[in-house]
Design a protein around this motif. Structure first.
Motif, PDB file in Angstrom:
ATOM      1  N   ILE A 108      44.855  28.960  40.444  1.00 46.46           N
ATOM      2  CA  ILE A 108      44.473  30.390  40.481  1.00 46.46           C
ATOM      3  C   ILE A 108      45.723  31.261  40.484  1.00 46.46           C
ATOM      4  O   ILE A 108      46.631  31.064  41.289  1.00 46.46           O
ATOM      5  CB  ILE A 108      43.618  30.690  41.729  1.00 46.46           C
ATOM      6  N   ASP A 109      45.717  32.263  39.581  1.00 44.56           N
ATOM      7  CA  ASP A 109      46.804  33.251  39.542  1.00 44.56           C
ATOM      8  C   ASP A 109      46.340  34.463  40.365  1.00 44.56           C
ATOM      9  O   ASP A 109      45.520  35.272  39.927  1.00 44.56           O
ATOM     10  CB  ASP A 109      47.080  33.662  38.096  1.00 44.56           C
ATOM     11  N   GLU A 110      46.889  34.573  41.565  1.00 44.92           N
ATOM     12  CA  GLU A 110      46.421  35.619  42.483  1.00 44.92           C
ATOM     13  C   GLU A 110      46.642  37.016  41.903  1.00 44.92           C
ATOM     14  O   GLU A 110      45.757  37.878  41.961  1.00 44.92           O
ATOM     15  CB  GLU A 110      47.139  35.487  43.832  1.00 44.92           C
ATOM     16  N   GLU A 111      47.822  37.246  41.371  1.00 44.11           N
ATOM     17  CA  GLU A 111      48.120  38.578  40.833  1.00 44.11           C
ATOM     18  C   GLU A 111      47.223  38.916  39.657  1.00 44.11           C
ATOM     19  O   GLU A 111      46.684  40.035  39.551  1.00 44.11           O
ATOM     20  CB  GLU A 111      49.584  38.660  40.412  1.00 44.11           C
ATOM     21  N   ALA A 112      47.061  37.965  38.756  1.00 48.14           N
ATOM     22  CA  ALA A 112      46.199  38.211  37.594  1.00 48.14           C
ATOM     23  C   ALA A 112      44.748  38.409  38.015  1.00 48.14           C
ATOM     24  O   ALA A 112      44.021  39.228  37.431  1.00 48.14           O
ATOM     25  CB  ALA A 112      46.306  37.055  36.616  1.00 48.14           C
ATOM     26  N   THR A 113      44.326  37.639  39.034  1.00 47.14           N
ATOM     27  CA  THR A 113      42.953  37.792  39.519  1.00 47.14           C
ATOM     28  C   THR A 113      42.727  39.174  40.116  1.00 47.14           C
ATOM     29  O   THR A 113      41.733  39.848  39.828  1.00 47.14           O
ATOM     30  CB  THR A 113      42.647  36.709  40.564  1.00 47.14           C
ATOM     31  N   VAL A 114      43.679  39.615  40.948  1.00 45.20           N
ATOM     32  CA  VAL A 114      43.567  40.949  41.565  1.00 45.20           C
ATOM     33  C   VAL A 114      43.560  42.036  40.487  1.00 45.20           C
ATOM     34  O   VAL A 114      42.768  42.995  40.533  1.00 45.20           O
ATOM     35  CB  VAL A 114      44.716  41.185  42.568  1.00 45.20           C
ATOM     36  N   GLU A 115      44.426  41.887  39.500  1.00 45.18           N
ATOM     37  CA  GLU A 115      44.508  42.878  38.422  1.00 45.18           C
ATOM     38  C   GLU A 115      43.205  42.922  37.625  1.00 45.18           C
ATOM     39  O   GLU A 115      42.706  44.003  37.276  1.00 45.18           O
ATOM     40  CB  GLU A 115      45.675  42.552  37.500  1.00 45.18           C
ATOM     41  N   ALA A 116      42.641  41.749  37.345  1.00 43.57           N
ATOM     42  CA  ALA A 116      41.391  41.704  36.577  1.00 43.57           C
ATOM     43  C   ALA A 116      40.248  42.343  37.358  1.00 43.57           C
ATOM     44  O   ALA A 116      39.418  43.067  36.789  1.00 43.57           O
ATOM     45  CB  ALA A 116      41.049  40.257  36.239  1.00 43.57           C
ATOM     46  N   ARG A 117      40.221  42.091  38.651  1.00 43.30           N
ATOM     47  CA  ARG A 117      39.156  42.681  39.468  1.00 43.30           C
ATOM     48  C   ARG A 117      39.329  44.198  39.590  1.00 43.30           C
ATOM     49  O   ARG A 117      38.341  44.946  39.598  1.00 43.30           O
ATOM     50  CB  ARG A 117      39.133  42.013  40.839  1.00 43.30           C
ATOM     51  N   GLU A 118      40.576  44.663  39.700  1.00 47.49           N
ATOM     52  CA  GLU A 118      40.819  46.112  39.756  1.00 47.49           C
ATOM     53  C   GLU A 118      40.418  46.780  38.456  1.00 47.49           C
ATOM     54  O   GLU A 118      39.841  47.879  38.464  1.00 47.49           O
ATOM     55  CB  GLU A 118      42.297  46.386  40.051  1.00 47.49           C
ATOM     56  N   GLN A 119      40.677  46.123  37.342  1.00 50.02           N
ATOM     57  CA  GLN A 119      40.269  46.683  36.059  1.00 50.02           C
ATOM     58  C   GLN A 119      38.747  46.746  35.946  1.00 50.02           C
ATOM     59  O   GLN A 119      38.195  47.714  35.407  1.00 50.02           O
ATOM     60  CB  GLN A 119      40.837  45.843  34.916  1.00 50.02           C
ATOM     61  N   ALA A 120      38.092  45.719  36.469  1.00 53.81           N
ATOM     62  CA  ALA A 120      36.626  45.707  36.428  1.00 53.81           C
ATOM     63  C   ALA A 120      36.064  46.851  37.269  1.00 53.81           C
ATOM     64  O   ALA A 120      35.087  47.512  36.878  1.00 53.81           O
ATOM     65  CB  ALA A 120      36.093  44.366  36.927  1.00 53.81           C
ATOM     66  N   VAL A 121      36.693  47.102  38.413  1.00 61.36           N
ATOM     67  CA  VAL A 121      36.250  48.218  39.274  1.00 61.36           C
ATOM     68  C   VAL A 121      36.495  49.557  38.593  1.00 61.36           C
ATOM     69  O   VAL A 121      35.661  50.471  38.646  1.00 61.36           O
ATOM     70  CB  VAL A 121      36.972  48.150  40.640  1.00 61.36           C
ATOM     71  N   GLU A 122      37.635  49.700  37.939  1.00 62.03           N
ATOM     72  CA  GLU A 122      37.951  50.962  37.255  1.00 62.03           C
ATOM     73  C   GLU A 122      37.005  51.225  36.090  1.00 62.03           C
ATOM     74  O   GLU A 122      36.774  52.384  35.730  1.00 62.03           O
ATOM     75  CB  GLU A 122      39.389  50.932  36.752  1.00 62.03           C
ATOM     76  N   MET A 123      36.483  50.182  35.503  1.00 52.75           N
ATOM     77  CA  MET A 123      35.576  50.357  34.373  1.00 52.75           C
ATOM     78  C   MET A 123      34.197  50.852  34.800  1.00 52.75           C
ATOM     79  O   MET A 123      33.409  51.301  33.965  1.00 52.75           O
ATOM     80  CB  MET A 123      35.424  49.027  33.621  1.00 52.75           C
ATOM     81  N   VAL A 124      33.929  50.797  36.075  1.00 50.32           N
ATOM     82  CA  VAL A 124      32.626  51.254  36.559  1.00 50.32           C
ATOM     83  C   VAL A 124      32.597  52.775  36.544  1.00 50.32           C
ATOM     84  O   VAL A 124      33.441  53.435  37.146  1.00 50.32           O
ATOM     85  CB  VAL A 124      32.364  50.726  37.989  1.00 50.32           C
ATOM     86  N   GLU A 125      31.652  53.355  35.839  1.00 49.15           N
ATOM     87  CA  GLU A 125      31.489  54.802  35.783  1.00 49.15           C
ATOM     88  C   GLU A 125      30.855  55.292  37.086  1.00 49.15           C
ATOM     89  O   GLU A 125      29.929  54.677  37.600  1.00 49.15           O
ATOM     90  CB  GLU A 125      30.597  55.199  34.602  1.00 49.15           C
TER      91      GLU A 125
END
Length: 738
Positions: A243-260
């Protein structure tokens, strides 16, 4: 003619208008009036609803607001939906190979140390002759045991490596031949490298270790060495796809930002009629402030802030703008009355929504207020006020809007008010007012049509027609109200409007008839001065009509002693020839101030009184001054023969004073020519400039030059040369004249 008394002549207002806090009180009162008219439009609508009950009607959101709870729920779902991000750790493969190489290097180092020790012992043994020494050497060889070799090897290895290697494996590596050791090293390293270059997840580690065992299982070495190789190779295998912790956190933050954000839009249907009010629905109702458990103080506080900002900006603008509102509290009071009357009319129209006729509220005559302000005060003040009216109207007409503000009515009121300012000019004709009403109606119709198109709704033709019709009627109602109210404002506040000036210029006015009957020479003089002053004022952008009417009345004081002024001395002796220069000076100097008193007694506007009082400024009565010097041996002070003032405080007064002096001087010329007239006019203007008569007004040198040119042109038309009749025709002309 009846004398009309304005508020300026009321004793109570004279005492109140100069109070130090009168302006503060005025804007405070305007704020209270504005707040009182708007407070009913911001009272929160609360519903008696409970969870589990059925809604009696449709409920829509009165505002646009974010449903943060729902937004957070969707963000958490998006966060949880993102799987961990894995990545291949290529460095892990290199690290494991280095560890395996370190094992074999340690074995080789220990074997080298043992070999070196044995070589030293052999050398000592060969050179020894005594048996005791030989026995000691044999004891030294016996002490270098296998356990010591293993212990030495473990000293060279890391703790992690020692934990994974058995003594049997180290013993095997220490015993095998150098050739087999090299084969073991190469085979093990190659196998570990091959397996570690592939992605190995945590669950696949055992499978990878089995694979590396198969690769090191070769027939060219002994079984014991094969077992040692298998153990070392298994130690070299570990998970490298993690598991890439930084990449995982970044992907989850992007998913949250995509929520309108979940928004409850203004007008959004929250509950339909007959729908059960669930907990989610109730939460939405509470969010938009429709439940009883909300704080109702906030809307009142918000309105108070809006009103304070409006009054603050209005007071700053009116106190800073170069208009009569800056210093004249009577004009400020009139502005407040127009402002309040306009808002009351808007409030009455806003309450007509209960009639339930499409577009009925567009009949609001807001242009009345801006037209009155333009006519009585100034167009720029009217433009600023139209913005204030628009903001107020956007709140006042929110009865049919889902939210607190109705932007469509705010836009409509703004353009309607501005239209009344742009088209109206200084013309006093009623026809111009009617044309202004037509222009306002046209703008109203266009604005309402634009609003209908912007809404992009399916309006019927009847509905569209009603909206446009009411908007058109509003323009004519505004003009009718303006024409009806204008005389009351003019009379009540002593405003010198264009209409009032035209009324005062009527020759049938008692004071003008008084001049005509008692001082006809002065009347003729005043008419010529009026022509000169009006043309000069218009050349520099001043109020020409004010100058003309002021010129009509500027010498009204001469009617008290008309025969002491030369223009009225027809076929009579000059009374100044029989009296002293000082007495003559007293009589002549008194006429501006006698005239001001007469004008005040007839309630003539202050602007005309100022012209009568200031047209001579502090100029010197040169003729009687020089006459007094010639007749007296005493020192005569020039100050005694000057008008006491005040000097002209505006352009109109200054120009009337110049025209008065110029007309008298040119009339006294024997044979006036264009060149003589121009030289005389410019000399008079220069003398007054050097004498400081223009110090209190804002005339520039450029404007003085334009005034001189204008007066010269007017005088050339007045004192033009005439054709001389031939001698033979004179008797015939005289006969025809008789």
């Amino acid at each position: 003619m009846a004398k009309r008394s304005s508020i300026d002549h009321q004793s109570w207002w004279k005492k109140l208008q100069n109070h130090r806090y009168i302006r503060l009180f005025f804007f405070l009162l305007l704020g209270i009036i504005t707040y009182s008219l708007l407070v009913s439009n911001i009272i929160p609508d609360t519903l008696e609803v409970e969870q589990g009950t059925v809604s009696d009607n449709d409920i829509r959101s009165p505002l646009t607001i974010e449903n943060k709870a729902e937004t957070e729920r969707l963000e958490q779902e998006a966060f949880d939906a993102v799987e961990p991000v894995y990545s291949m750790r290529s460095r892990y493969s290199q690290n494991q190979i280095e560890r395996i190489q370190d094992i074999f290097h340690s074995i080789k180092q220990v074997r080298a140390e043992v070999a070196e020790r044995e070589e030293e012992i052999d050398t000592i043994t060969e050179g020894s002759e005594e048996e005791e020494e030989t026995n000691n050497q044999e004891e030294l060889i016996e002490e270098f045991t296998l356990e010591e070799k293993i212990d030495r090897t473990r000293e060279l290895l890391t703790e992690q490596t020692n934990d994974h290697l058995a003594d049997e494996t180290l013993e095997t590596l220490l015993r095998v031949s150098p050739e087999d050791l090299q084969i073991a090293q190469e085979t093990t390293t190659s196998a570990v490298y091959d397996v570690m270059t592939e992605e190995i997840e945590m669950a696949q580690v055992d499978q990878a270790k089995d694979e590396v065992e198969r690769q090191v299982d070769i027939q060219s070495v002994s079984p014991t060495l094969t077992r040692a190789m298998k153990e070392i190779s298994r130690f070299g295998i570990m998970a490298n796809y993690m598991i890439d912790e930084e990449a995982t956190v970044e992907a989850r933050e992007q998913a949250v930002e995509m929520v309108e954000p979940v928004m409850l839009r203004e007008g959004h249907l929250i509950v339909e009629e007959g729908q059960v009010i669930t907990s989610d629905v109730y939460q939405q109702l509470a969010l938009v402030g429709l439940t009883e458990d909300i704080n109702v103080v906030y809307p009142y506080l918000g309105l108070a802030i809006i009103v304070m900002l409006l009054m603050g900006m209005l007071s700053y603008y009116l106190n800073d703008a170069k208009t009569t509102l800056q210093t004249n509290n009577t004009h400020l009071l009139m502005y407040g009355v127009i402002y309040s009357v306009t808002l009351v009319l808007l409030k009455l129209v806003s309450m007509m929504h209960v009639i339930d006729v499409d577009g009925i509220t567009y009949i609001a005559p807001v242009a009345m207020g801006t037209i009155l302000i333009t006519t009585l005060l100034q167009s720029r003040v009217a433009l600023f006020t139209s913005m204030v009216f628009a903001i107020v109207a956007s709140i006042m007409f929110n009865n049919q809007a889902p939210g607190v503000v109705d932007y469509s009515h705010g836009i409509y009121v703004f353009f309607s008010g501005v239209a009344g300012v742009f088209f109206l000019n200084k013309s006093h004709r009623i026809i111009r007012m009617l044309q202004t009403g037509m222009f306002v109606s046209l703008i109203n119709v266009l604005v309402v049509l634009a609003i209908i198109l912007l809404k992009n709704a399916q309006f019927g033709w009847i509905e569209i027609g009603l909206n446009l019709a009411f908007a058109a009627i509003a323009g004519f109602i505004a003009v009718v109200l303006t024409v009806g109210l204008l005389p009351f404002f003019e009379a009540g506040f002593g405003i010198l409007s264009t209409t009032k000036l035209i009324e005062l210029s009527n020759p049938n006015h008692p004071l003008l008839r008084k001049i005509l009957l008692e001082a006809p020479g002065t009347y003729h003089h005043s008419v010529i001065v009026a022509n000169l002053a009006e043309a000069a004022c218009e050349s520099v952008g001043a109020n020409g009509l004010l100058a003309r009417v002021g010129a009509y009345y500027h010498d009204i004081g001469k009617t008290r002693r008309p025969h002491f002024f030369i223009e009225n001395q027809m076929k009579i002796e000059n009374p100044h020839d029989t009296i002293s220069p000082k007495l003559s000076k007293t009589i002549i100097i008194a006429h501006p101030y006698d005239g001001a008193e007469m004008l005040k007694s007839y309630k003539i506007p202050k602007e005309l009184i100022d012209i009568a009082e200031q047209h001579h400024g502090t100029t010197l009565l040169k003729y009687f001054y020089h006459k007094a010097k010639q007749e007296s041996d005493e020192v005569i002070s020039e100050k005694d023969f000057r008008y006491p003032g005040p000097k002209a405080t505006n352009k109109e007064s200054a120009i009337v004073g110049i025209a008065d002096c110029v007309e008298a001087a040119v009339r006294s010329m024997q044979h006036p020519t264009n060149e003589k007239i121009e030289m005389l006019v410019r000399k008079i203007v220069t003398d007054r400039l050097e004498d400081g008569q223009f110090d209190e007004c804002d005339l520039t040198l450029k404007e003085l030059n334009m005034i001189s040119t204008s007066m010269c042109e007017t005088l050339q038309g007045t004192f033009h040369s005439r054709i001389e009749y031939p001698e033979d025709d004179l008797p015939k002309v005289k006969e025809e004249t008789k």
